[in-house]
Design a protein around this motif. Structure first.
Motif, short mmCIF file in Angstrom:
data_model
loop_
_atom_site.label_atom_id
_atom_site.label_comp_id
_atom_site.label_asym_id
_atom_site.label_seq_id
_atom_site.Cartn_x
_atom_site.Cartn_y
_atom_site.Cartn_z
N ALA A 142 0.81 -1.21 0.00
CA ALA A 142 0.00 0.00 0.00
C ALA A 142 0.85 1.26 0.00
CB ALA A 142 -0.93 0.00 1.21
N ALA A 143 2.07 1.19 0.54
CA ALA A 143 2.94 2.36 0.55
C ALA A 143 3.42 2.71 -0.85
CB ALA A 143 4.14 2.11 1.46
N GLU A 144 3.61 1.70 -1.71
CA GLU A 144 4.04 1.91 -3.09
C GLU A 144 3.25 0.96 -3.98
OE1 GLU A 144 8.31 1.37 -3.10
OE2 GLU A 144 8.63 3.42 -2.44
N PRO A 145 1.99 1.26 -4.24
CA PRO A 145 1.12 0.30 -4.91
C PRO A 145 1.31 0.19 -6.42
CG PRO A 145 -0.08 2.32 -4.43
CD PRO A 145 1.26 2.46 -3.79
N ARG A 146 1.95 1.16 -7.03
CA ARG A 146 2.04 1.16 -8.49
C ARG A 146 3.39 0.63 -8.98
NH1 ARG A 146 -2.84 0.54 -8.30
NH2 ARG A 146 -4.09 2.30 -7.58
N GLN A 147 3.59 0.67 -10.28
CA GLN A 147 4.78 0.09 -10.88
C GLN A 147 6.05 0.80 -10.45
OE1 GLN A 147 4.23 -2.66 -13.15
NE2 GLN A 147 6.39 -2.99 -12.69
N VAL A 183 7.13 -9.62 -8.98
CA VAL A 183 6.58 -8.32 -8.59
C VAL A 183 5.79 -7.69 -9.73
CG1 VAL A 183 8.37 -7.92 -6.88
CG2 VAL A 183 8.74 -7.14 -9.22
N SER A 184 5.41 -8.51 -10.70
CA SER A 184 4.69 -8.00 -11.87
C SER A 184 3.35 -7.40 -11.48
CB SER A 184 4.46 -9.13 -12.88
OG SER A 184 3.61 -8.71 -13.93
N LEU A 185 3.03 -6.26 -12.09
CA LEU A 185 1.72 -5.65 -11.92
C LEU A 185 0.98 -5.61 -13.26
CD1 LEU A 185 2.54 -2.76 -9.42
CD2 LEU A 185 1.34 -4.91 -8.95
N THR A 186 1.31 -6.57 -14.11
CA THR A 186 0.63 -6.74 -15.39
C THR A 186 -0.36 -7.88 -15.28
OG1 THR A 186 2.59 -5.97 -16.60
CG2 THR A 186 0.92 -7.20 -17.85
N PRO A 187 -1.64 -7.66 -15.55
CA PRO A 187 -2.63 -8.73 -15.41
C PRO A 187 -2.22 -9.99 -16.17
CG PRO A 187 -3.72 -6.65 -15.82
CD PRO A 187 -2.26 -6.40 -16.01
N GLY A 188 -2.32 -11.13 -15.49
CA GLY A 188 -2.02 -12.42 -16.11
C GLY A 188 -0.56 -12.80 -16.13
N LYS A 189 0.34 -11.92 -15.69
CA LYS A 189 1.77 -12.19 -15.75
C LYS A 189 2.33 -12.41 -14.35
CE LYS A 189 1.93 -11.38 -20.21
NZ LYS A 189 2.17 -12.47 -21.18
N GLY A 190 3.21 -13.40 -14.22
CA GLY A 190 3.93 -13.61 -12.98
C GLY A 190 3.04 -14.09 -11.85
N ALA A 191 3.31 -13.59 -10.66
CA ALA A 191 2.59 -14.03 -9.46
C ALA A 191 2.47 -12.86 -8.49
CB ALA A 191 3.30 -15.20 -8.80
N PHE A 192 1.47 -12.94 -7.64
CA PHE A 192 1.25 -11.94 -6.59
C PHE A 192 1.43 -12.63 -5.25
CE2 PHE A 192 -1.03 -9.26 -3.65
CZ PHE A 192 -0.78 -7.98 -4.13
N TYR A 193 2.22 -12.03 -4.36
CA TYR A 193 2.56 -12.64 -3.09
C TYR A 193 2.07 -11.77 -1.93
CZ TYR A 193 5.96 -15.49 -5.67
OH TYR A 193 6.56 -16.36 -6.54
N ILE A 301 -3.90 -6.99 -8.66
CA ILE A 301 -2.85 -5.98 -8.82
C ILE A 301 -3.35 -4.56 -8.56
CG2 ILE A 301 -1.53 -7.45 -10.35
CD1 ILE A 301 -2.55 -5.86 -12.68
N ASN A 302 -4.67 -4.36 -8.51
CA ASN A 302 -5.16 -3.05 -8.08
C ASN A 302 -5.60 -3.06 -6.62
OD1 ASN A 302 -7.78 -4.13 -7.92
ND2 ASN A 302 -8.49 -3.18 -9.81
#
Length: 314
Positions: A142-147, A183-193, A301-302
């Motif tokens: 939340a401190a740095e939510p964007r790319q 750390v990808s913020l592209t939909p469908g790419k990589g993983a979210f942790y 990612i949002n």
């Protein structure tokens, strides 16, 4: 001069702190660069303070020093190691007293890293993924939510030009690599942790307690999701007699509630009728958990989709 006096004559407390930092840096280098067969051994070596007692582990540190010796930003750390005789290409034969000091420094370094690695903030910056939850992430939060981030994947502070040491320690005391896909913020790419060390009340997760984690409907994982438990002491998988591989996810087909949520139960014993949604813990052993969303969708990612915290249940 007795042994204790000789110790403090040769190595004051500042020297121990410097050695601890140098050992910590060398171990992080070694763990990152070592082959997969010895990464685990290095981690346990750090915990037990024997990084300088094993030929195989020492060679890994020497490899790290040799391969990085031409980088100016590594010179201070390598200089601290050189002060105690650890120089690439030269024999390392410390006497018993020096070896004991180095072992103490390694133990101190590991304890320092463990204390840093369970925090929800580092150097005043929150690592919480969602401000009203206890889940953390060292990059996407939340401190740095964007790319755009304040640090890069080498843990360099972009504005200041320095290495964010404690944020790097936070990462590598538990995890041995990071990549753009993680750390990808592209939909469908990589993983979210999302990583949890504490329950909803802010207490450390304990193998003696029972918890429930509720996942809202439509988990935004295009491929699959999983929740995995790890030992708090050393970050190895929390294997138990009940479940040798401590992970539960969408491919296990856990039971969903009628309104689409999924309740996961974590504790030493399965609650009646909840075996399909249960992850076993071990009494007397602390743990932490990682929720992974593979192929994360827009709601991940949002940050609009957010899981429940670890809630204690009776």
């Amino acid at each position: 001069m007795d042994r204790g006096a000789r110790f403090w004559h040769r190595f004051d407390i500042r020297r121990i702190e410097d050695l601890s930092n140098a050992v910590l840096g060398a171990e992080l280098e070694a763990i990152q660069m070592a082959g997969p067969r010895i990464r685990g051994s290095l981690a346990f070596a750090a915990r037990d303070g024997i990084i300088f007692s094993s030929g195989q582990r020492l060679r890994a540190v020497e490899i790290a020093a040799r391969q990085r010796r031409h980088e100016p930003r590594r010179s201070d750390g390598l200089g601290l190691l050189a002060n105690v005789g650890l120089v690439a290409g030269q024999p390392f034969e410390p006497d018993a007293e020096t070896r004991a000091i180095l072992d103490a420094a390694a133990k101190t370094a590991y304890k320092m890293s463990r204390a840093i690695g369970i925090n929800e903030e580092v150097n005043g910056q929150s690592l919480l993924v969602w401000p009203d939850r206890r889940w953390t992430n060292p990059i996407n939060n939340a401190a740095e939510p964007r790319q755009e981030k304040s640090i890069d994947l080498s843990w360099r502070d972009k504005a200041g030009g320095f290495t964010a040491i404690e944020r790097r320690v936070w990462m590598f005391t538990d995890y041995y690599s990071i990549s753009p896909g993680m750390v990808s913020l592209t939909p469908g790419k990589g993983a979210f942790y999302a990583i949890a060390f504490n329950d909803a009340n802010g207490d450390r997760l304990s193998g003696d307690a029972s918890y429930k984690v509720t996942l809202p409907p439509d988990v935004p994982a295009g491929l699959f999701w999983s929740l995995t438990l790890y030992e708090a002491e050393n970050a190895s998988g929390l294997a138990t007699e009940a479940r040798r591989f401590p992970s539960l996810g969408s491919r296990d087909r856990p039971v969903q509630n009628t309104h689409g949520t999924t309740d996961l139960y974590i504790g030493p014993k399965a609650l009646g009728g909840q075996e399909a949604n249960w992850l076993a813990t071990a009494p007397g052993r602390g743990f932490f958990a990682i929720l992974r969303l593979y192929g994360p969708e827009e709601a991940a990612i949002n940050y609009s989709w957010k899981p429940g915290d670890f809630e204690k249940v009776e």
